[in-house]
Design a protein around this motif. Structure first.
Motif, short mmCIF file in Angstrom:
data_model
loop_
_atom_site.label_atom_id
_atom_site.label_comp_id
_atom_site.label_asym_id
_atom_site.label_seq_id
_atom_site.Cartn_x
_atom_site.Cartn_y
_atom_site.Cartn_z
N ALA A 194 59.32 -0.32 31.85
CA ALA A 194 58.19 0.22 31.11
C ALA A 194 58.41 1.65 30.66
N VAL A 195 58.92 2.49 31.56
CA VAL A 195 59.07 3.92 31.27
C VAL A 195 60.45 4.38 31.71
N VAL A 196 61.09 5.18 30.86
CA VAL A 196 62.35 5.83 31.24
C VAL A 196 62.12 7.33 31.20
N LEU A 197 62.34 7.97 32.35
CA LEU A 197 62.35 9.43 32.45
C LEU A 197 63.81 9.82 32.42
N ALA A 198 64.25 10.51 31.38
CA ALA A 198 65.68 10.81 31.24
C ALA A 198 65.94 12.29 31.06
N ASP A 199 66.92 12.77 31.79
CA ASP A 199 67.45 14.11 31.56
C ASP A 199 68.30 14.03 30.29
N HIS A 200 68.49 15.16 29.63
CA HIS A 200 69.34 15.15 28.44
C HIS A 200 70.81 15.34 28.82
N ARG A 201 71.09 16.36 29.61
CA ARG A 201 72.47 16.68 29.98
C ARG A 201 72.91 15.77 31.12
N LEU A 202 73.75 14.80 30.76
CA LEU A 202 74.29 13.85 31.72
C LEU A 202 75.80 13.77 31.52
N PRO A 203 76.54 13.37 32.55
CA PRO A 203 77.97 13.16 32.35
C PRO A 203 78.19 11.97 31.40
N GLY A 204 79.09 12.10 30.45
CA GLY A 204 79.35 11.02 29.50
C GLY A 204 78.27 10.98 28.43
N THR A 205 77.58 9.88 28.33
CA THR A 205 76.54 9.69 27.32
C THR A 205 75.33 10.56 27.64
N SER A 206 74.80 11.26 26.65
CA SER A 206 73.62 12.12 26.88
C SER A 206 72.36 11.28 27.02
N GLY A 207 71.34 11.89 27.59
CA GLY A 207 70.05 11.22 27.71
C GLY A 207 69.47 10.86 26.36
N VAL A 208 69.58 11.75 25.39
CA VAL A 208 69.06 11.46 24.05
C VAL A 208 69.81 10.28 23.44
N VAL B 256 59.91 0.10 25.45
CA VAL B 256 59.95 1.05 26.57
C VAL B 256 59.46 2.44 26.14
N ALA B 257 58.60 3.02 26.96
CA ALA B 257 58.15 4.40 26.72
C ALA B 257 59.23 5.35 27.22
N THR B 258 59.54 6.35 26.41
CA THR B 258 60.62 7.27 26.76
C THR B 258 60.08 8.69 26.93
N VAL B 259 60.54 9.31 28.02
CA VAL B 259 60.12 10.67 28.35
C VAL B 259 61.38 11.47 28.65
N LEU B 260 61.57 12.53 27.91
CA LEU B 260 62.70 13.43 28.15
C LEU B 260 62.23 14.46 29.18
N VAL B 261 62.91 14.52 30.32
CA VAL B 261 62.58 15.48 31.37
C VAL B 261 63.78 16.41 31.48
N THR B 262 63.67 17.56 30.84
CA THR B 262 64.86 18.41 30.77
C THR B 262 64.49 19.86 30.56
N GLY B 263 65.41 20.71 30.89
CA GLY B 263 65.26 22.12 30.59
C GLY B 263 66.35 22.56 29.64
N GLN B 264 67.18 21.59 29.20
CA GLN B 264 68.39 21.97 28.47
C GLN B 264 68.56 21.34 27.10
N ALA B 265 67.60 20.56 26.64
CA ALA B 265 67.75 19.99 25.30
C ALA B 265 67.42 21.08 24.28
#
Length: 160
Positions: A55-69, A84-93
């Motif tokens: 239902a929901v994905v909480l994703a960081d942007h900066r990840l090893p390999g493929t980015s959250g975005v 799916v509802a998408t939520v970017l949880v990040t301090g670095q995008a």
């Protein structure tokens, strides 16, 4: 069938903090952690095999390999995960990443780190409600984790 919240975060301490802040919802939703995109894909396959609904994905942007975005864009483009509802949880995008998440992934919400636990739960409830409405899942079994006012309206519409 359970609703599933996927927490995609590579930093163990941050991932555990997100899971801890979602604990009040965990009796009624399945919270699944993933440390990178291949791990997230495996979780999604497991969720589907179990008959639950991502239902929901909480994703960081900066990840090893493929980015959250990039991952959120991938989800938005696949028929089986387009709901799916998408939520970017990040301090670095940066602004360009965020704009791409909105334009190409249909980003539903942005949560800046550090987040407020109550606000995070409010956002997740709102997004779970959006997905229940979008997918026409029966809201009754999930009332405890939905936005109560909107969920009751969904129930009234179904029974009317």
């Amino acid at each position: 069938m359970k609703l599933v919240v996927l927490v995609l975060e590579d930093e163990p301490d941050v991932r555990e903090a997100l899971e801890r802040d979602l604990e009040p919802l965990a009796a009624h939703v399945r919270v699944e952690p993933a440390q990178d995109v291949p791990d997230a894909r495996a979780v999604i396959a497991e969720v589907a095999a179990d008959g639950d609904l991502l239902a929901v994905v909480l994703a960081d942007h900066r990840l090893p390999g493929t980015s959250g975005v990039d991952f959120l864009v991938e989800l938005a483009g696949a028929e089986e995960t387009a709901h799916v509802a998408t939520v970017l949880v990040t301090g670095q995008a940066d602004q360009a990443d965020t704009i791409r998440a909105v334009n190409e992934a249909g980003l539903d919400h942005y949560v800046a780190k550090p987040w407020d636990a109550e606000e995070l739960r409010r956002v997740v409830r709102e997004q779970l409600t959006n997905v229940v409405e979008r997918t026409r899942v029966d809201p009754l079994p999930h009332l405890a984790v939905l936005d109560q006012v909107r969920a009751m309206e969904l129930v009234r519409r179904r029974s009317g």
